[in-house]
Design a protein around this motif. Sequence first.
Motif: not given
Lengths: 229, 229, 229, 229, 229, 229
Positions: A22-23, A146-151, A205-213, B221-225
């Motif tokens: 992601t970075l 479970r992630p909220t979204f992946v990148v 194909t490939y992704a990294e998982p993230f969670l937002q509250k 990820v910098t555009a998540i509202p």
Amino acid sequence: MNLDILAIAAHPDDVEQTCGGTLLRVSWREALDIPDGRVENNWENRLKVARVIRQLRPRVVILPYWEGRHPDHYTASKLGYEACFLAGLAKLDLGRALSAQQSAFSQVASAVASVVTGEKQGSAAETLAPHRPFKIIYATLYFDIRPTFVVDISEQFEARFESLMAYKSQFSDQEAGKDIFPARDEIRARIESMARFYGILAGVTYAEPFLQKEVGLVEDVTAIPVKSI
Amino acid sequence: MNLDILAIAAHPDDVEQTCGGTLLRVSWREALDIPDGRVENNWENRLKVARVIRQLRPRVVILPYWEGRHPDHYTASKLGYEACFLAGLAKLDLGRALSAQQSAFSQVASAVASVVTGEKQGSAAETLAPHRPFKIIYATLYFDIRPTFVVDISEQFEARFESLMAYKSQFSDQEAGKDIFPARDEIRARIESMARFYGILAGVTYAEPFLQKEVGLVEDVTAIPVKSI
Amino acid sequence: MNLDILAIAAHPDDVEQTCGGTLLRVSWREALDIPDGRVENNWENRLKVARVIRQLRPRVVILPYWEGRHPDHYTASKLGYEACFLAGLAKLDLGRALSAQQSAFSQVASAVASVVTGEKQGSAAETLAPHRPFKIIYATLYFDIRPTFVVDISEQFEARFESLMAYKSQFSDQEAGKDIFPARDEIRARIESMARFYGILAGVTYAEPFLQKEVGLVEDVTAIPVKSI
Amino acid sequence: MNLDILAIAAHPDDVEQTCGGTLLRVSWREALDIPDGRVENNWENRLKVARVIRQLRPRVVILPYWEGRHPDHYTASKLGYEACFLAGLAKLDLGRALSAQQSAFSQVASAVASVVTGEKQGSAAETLAPHRPFKIIYATLYFDIRPTFVVDISEQFEARFESLMAYKSQFSDQEAGKDIFPARDEIRARIESMARFYGILAGVTYAEPFLQKEVGLVEDVTAIPVKSI
Amino acid sequence: MNLDILAIAAHPDDVEQTCGGTLLRVSWREALDIPDGRVENNWENRLKVARVIRQLRPRVVILPYWEGRHPDHYTASKLGYEACFLAGLAKLDLGRALSAQQSAFSQVASAVASVVTGEKQGSAAETLAPHRPFKIIYATLYFDIRPTFVVDISEQFEARFESLMAYKSQFSDQEAGKDIFPARDEIRARIESMARFYGILAGVTYAEPFLQKEVGLVEDVTAIPVKSI
Amino acid sequence: MNLDILAIAAHPDDVEQTCGGTLLRVSWREALDIPDGRVENNWENRLKVARVIRQLRPRVVILPYWEGRHPDHYTASKLGYEACFLAGLAKLDLGRALSAQQSAFSQVASAVASVVTGEKQGSAAETLAPHRPFKIIYATLYFDIRPTFVVDISEQFEARFESLMAYKSQFSDQEAGKDIFPARDEIRARIESMARFYGILAGVTYAEPFLQKEVGLVEDVTAIPVKSI
């Protein structure tokens, strides 16, 4: 200066492993180090991380998920969150507050701070205006949730893997380095499987998982990605 | 033809109440009616809704949430989902399958179908190619569950309210019309509170809540509202 | 006869995909087929599956997880569960009950029944004693849910993959065959990633995930596998 | 030495009450005491418990569940977990680290350590090799949460009850002793009901409940205990 | 007539086992029977149960929890819920609707209806006014789920147990009677443990557990029972 | 003295915002203040809050929910809970314990204590008998979680709003005052929407939401409020 993204973690390659791809969709990073097993979420450390946040002024902060096997990870998560809060308090003069804590040396230098897109201010600024990041998201890789979204990191995957290998060879004589990590092929197979597993969830194909509250906010329902059926 | 959004619900104003603002961000709708309390998720009804889906070919289908107080709502949710699935089966000849069921008249005409952006094909087409919607989302208003995301309807709120009032006066002599809905001011206060409550979650004035089963996929990820802290 | 394991599923290769490795740790299987999209959980189908259960008398029954994208999967799960219940009712004479339903031909032949370890009784037995399986577990692969446990299939993985490929070439001209499944390499990468992901959770190379509804019962706490920390 | 099981808890009879039957399936225990209401999860206490872990080298550690009514219980849970982590850090010299904290006397002696099967090393060893327990499980009795598994203590139940009564008479003049615990018959009825309730879940007479964070790993699916239906 | 409570269940002693003590705090009950394993949630059965509801006009309806081991239980739960809904539809003429279904005899007589406090109307009334129960609660005993609340049955416990034993001796030669239920002492021990377990949660001796879907409404926060700490 | 209710919170108007209406159904309150962002859950602060609890002897304590955006809120929640526990320990002499901590001045004066119905004891009493509140409930407004119950504040709503406005004008020149709170009309609209939203859940006009950890205990099932269907 105003950063795009700041990733806060506990160990040299935590960032590489959990959100390195992601970075890489943006541009640059650096890391500070702390002794393994010693992250503490106390007032002094919160002030120190808050100072970094006021210097770098990120819009997005990536933290480790707030549970996990390694105490350093979940403690860094809470430390990072509370530092984000402190950094935004208008009446908190970080310079004065840190001086008051000066005699008590922290055993924790500051926690890893990975800086992306931009340059760090040379010295600890004397006039640091309050700053609260707009968004805080949590890297959930390795945390069985479970992630909220992946990148999608399909294009960054190889570069991310090489970058992780570079870290490992650089830090291989450090604590925890030798016995935790198996050989390169095995590392490759595991990392690829994890990335592919999260990719499958979203049809890439490939992704990294993230969670937002927070709940999401969708501008156009006809543009939501990921096939339902 | 290819629709943008198809909203499937059980009663005349269900769509107005749960996703009317979201639909107003696009352009057009119409509704079919069924007797209250009689929605059944059976083979014939699934075929009929599948035929509507093949005719209108929507990219997004909005369904009621799959739990709730009213059996028609949760049954319409399952009926709609399974119809979406059937509509995409290449080997299913809907014309022949429906003829085979012809003698058994369904007591359910077809379930409400709200059509947005586009025009419905005049007659039941003889050659309906398979079609599976890309995205299925669930309207969660009134269902006491945390939404995945909300849609900002601040600019559509007044038009949506007037549209709902128009429905009510039109259907006021129908079953359930008189006793369920209190007077206009009270309706206004309740509907505004619900919309504002979901708006507060996302930092906008009025919003409608939705749930998706899939994980999200974030491009930048910098555009998540929605502010975190 | 008394079987060890009976796997009930909706489609020819569902068993291969979700619990094929686990079955290979034992010995033998066969499958019945039904038209795609047509599994119904009704009285007649429950009787038919109950008859298979009384014939084969399995100790363990593996069912698909009770939620999912494909209606056939979650319907087969409920159908299989309720058939297990009926099969154990002492007063239920399956022969008489099925005759009473004879005129109404089921459109569903019976649901896939994968038979392991043993031989199926040649004809529908006239005297089928009641039988209730001791254990029912759910295959959760592809269902985005935390498993209760996984089964190590490291030694069975290659055989399971070849067996799945054999199915695919055999059924490739059937409905849904062509467009759902991508080329062999891509299938290999996806299946390996899934198996490895679940393996990582338990410290083995490849694994298949399952869920049981009951709490576990542990004989010796010093022998519980999977490292905690 | 290498212990089988080490149970860490906050109060003299916590171990008896929550996992006494499980420990009786093995052989021996002892307990340390701390003042009620004073367990702190700080660096010094983590070092002290880590030293006990390095001395006793248990394969399994039983901790209190991480939530509950009594702060000592949930704090002991976190303290115990983080001590397990520290005990395994290769570069951490516990002797030197503890000396550095020597001037600041801990108000907490060390937390209860119940030692099973084996003998404790006589004195604080100067050369304590790193050791990380293989398995950490949580005793969930009294905590209103669904256990992952239970342990059958039908044969140990009477001995466990007598052992608990012996504790109570021994400590009855201590803090919390008199008012919390009602008379013997009432204690008997409550303890028996709890044990029987968890027994019912697994089809045995008496049981104690535990939780593990990891997914399970099953060797033979035909040997999984607890009837499903 | 207007009943206080109507308990709907699938089998003769289900009510005794799951909410018998609660009903004994009021006054009277009766039960209808259906063949084991045959409850269906279809239109005709919903109409029949709706007719009972319109006749008895209960304020509270107790249903089985909507999940469980026995299909009759969870099906009776859904059937009962949807019948409550139908019973309140002003435009539904139950007499006419049932006549239309007359030729198709239901294999299910009607589902157990336990009637409390009052007398049942002698015959199927020709003029049954719509009626919707105010409250629907779910009996959760045996269902491994946290209840919303329990009811203290300490004073009713013995009478409830004798009533259950009377049922068992009366129905002992019926299907499922002999093998499911062990001898009287064992039944006593199990039933007492369950009741005592739920009593312990609320600080009373014996209790029965229930779940409500709605949030609660508390008149006086200083009068909420059950000690917190 | 024996109070009815004690509300513990972190900031001057937290109580007004989250449970002000509930407190107005009783009679009186007062508040202490602490610097923003500095609540710590440490031994000294726990002793101080425990002393207030022993002085005021409340039956019910209202705490902030234990998660949330603001660290002061969730820390005050844990601090308050553990102080309730300490206040009830018979052997804890608060006077002696606090003297032992005297040299280390707390940066936190004590946490807000809102006192309802009764008068506070003039000075720190030398003889404070142990006291443990009977009930602890959590105010969940603003925390995105399903409440256990709500309290109808329809008659208190206007007085609560005016009381909140009075606070705001009084503290408007304080930290966080200016930028967090928008103009009066906007505040009114938001607060009314929140109160109305929770009111809708229970069928009243305005309500405040709370959570309790214990299961409920219902005396009369025919008197449970809130319509189900």
